[in-house]
Design a protein around this motif. Structure first.
Motif, PDB file in Angstrom:
ATOM      1  N   GLY A 100      -4.309   8.527  -0.510  1.00  0.00           N
ATOM      2  CA  GLY A 100      -5.248   7.425  -0.293  1.00  0.00           C
ATOM      3  C   GLY A 100      -6.656   7.804  -0.723  1.00  0.00           C
ATOM      4  O   GLY A 100      -7.367   7.005  -1.341  1.00  0.00           O
ATOM      5  N   ALA A 114      -4.233  -3.232  -6.912  1.00  0.00           N
ATOM      6  CA  ALA A 114      -3.851  -2.977  -5.520  1.00  0.00           C
ATOM      7  C   ALA A 114      -2.374  -2.618  -5.434  1.00  0.00           C
ATOM      8  O   ALA A 114      -1.976  -1.788  -4.609  1.00  0.00           O
ATOM      9  CB  ALA A 114      -4.155  -4.194  -4.662  1.00  0.00           C
ATOM     10  N   VAL A 115      -1.557  -3.203  -6.297  1.00  0.00           N
ATOM     11  CA  VAL A 115      -0.124  -2.900  -6.299  1.00  0.00           C
ATOM     12  C   VAL A 115       0.106  -1.438  -6.647  1.00  0.00           C
ATOM     13  O   VAL A 115       0.847  -0.730  -5.963  1.00  0.00           O
ATOM     14  CB  VAL A 115       0.635  -3.822  -7.293  1.00  0.00           C
ATOM     15  N   GLY A 118      -1.112   0.839  -3.788  1.00  0.00           N
ATOM     16  CA  GLY A 118      -0.140   0.831  -2.689  1.00  0.00           C
ATOM     17  C   GLY A 118       1.099   1.640  -3.023  1.00  0.00           C
ATOM     18  O   GLY A 118       1.598   2.405  -2.187  1.00  0.00           O
ATOM     19  N   LYS A 119       1.601   1.466  -4.254  1.00  0.00           N
ATOM     20  CA  LYS A 119       2.793   2.214  -4.666  1.00  0.00           C
ATOM     21  C   LYS A 119       2.545   3.719  -4.659  1.00  0.00           C
ATOM     22  O   LYS A 119       3.398   4.493  -4.246  1.00  0.00           O
ATOM     23  CB  LYS A 119       3.257   1.760  -6.060  1.00  0.00           C
ATOM     24  N   ILE A 122       2.307   4.910  -0.845  1.00  0.00           N
ATOM     25  CA  ILE A 122       3.618   4.844  -0.190  1.00  0.00           C
ATOM     26  C   ILE A 122       4.567   5.872  -0.784  1.00  0.00           C
ATOM     27  O   ILE A 122       5.278   6.581  -0.058  1.00  0.00           O
ATOM     28  CB  ILE A 122       4.208   3.420  -0.284  1.00  0.00           C
TER      29      ILE A 122
END
Length: 142
Positions: A100, A114-115, A118-119, A122
C-alpha cells in the motif's frame, strides 16, 4: 489403518504437503496475473478470474478445506497449523502495508488506476500469506 495405503496421520501429512505446493502455485499465479495484466480498460468481467483466485486462496487459507473425515480434519487443523495460519495472516498484513505504501508513492509520481492499485495490494498480501503458510507447513513436516 486406512484401507487406501496408510494411516490417517500419513494421509494428513500428504494432504498438508500437497496443500503447501498448491499455495505456492496459487501465490505465483496471482503475482503473474498482476504483472501481465493490462491496466487500461479493466472491465469487471475481466477481473472475474483474478477475483475467483483471490477467493479460492483466501478461503483455503482460512479453513481446512473440504475434508470428510473428522479425524483427518482435526489433524489438518492442529495447534501448529493454527499457529502457522496466524503467522501467515501477520505476514499478509505486513505485505499489505508495504505494498500500500509503495502503490501510494508510485501513484504520486505517475497516474495509476484504482483497479491496479487494489490488485497489487490484495495480491501482495495474499501471496505473502499463502507463501508464509506453505513454508511453515513444509518446515514442520520435515
Amino acid at each position: 489403518m486406512m484401507a487406501s495405503g496408510g494411516s490417517v496421520i500419513d494421509k494428513a501429512e500428504r494432504v498438508s504437503r500437497r496443500r503447501a505446493a498448491i499455495f505456492y502455485l496459487l501465490a505465483g499465479v496471482l503475482v503473474l496475473s498482476v504483472l501481465t495484466a493490462g491496466e487500461v480498460g479493466e472491465r469487471p468481467l475481466r477481473l472475474l478470474p483474478w477475483l475467483c483466485m483471490v477467493a479460492l486462496g483466501a478461503t483455503n487459507l482460512w479453513t481446512v478445506g473440504v475434508v470428510r473425515s473428522p479425524r483427518l480434519k482435526a489433524l489438518l487443523n492442529d495447534e501448529s497449523t493454527r499457529a502457522h495460519r496466524s503467522a501467515a495472516m501477520s505476514a499478509g498484513f505486513v505485505a499489505a502495508l508495504a505494498s500500500g505504501a509503495c502503490v501510494t508513492v508510485v501513484a504520486a509520481l505517475t497516474p495509476l488506476s484504482a483497479v491496479l492499485a487494489g490488485k497489487v495490494v490484495i495480491t501482495a498480501s495474499l501471496a505473502a500469506a499463502l507463501g508464509c503458510f506453505a513454508t511453515l507447513e513444509l518446515r514442520a513436516s520435515r
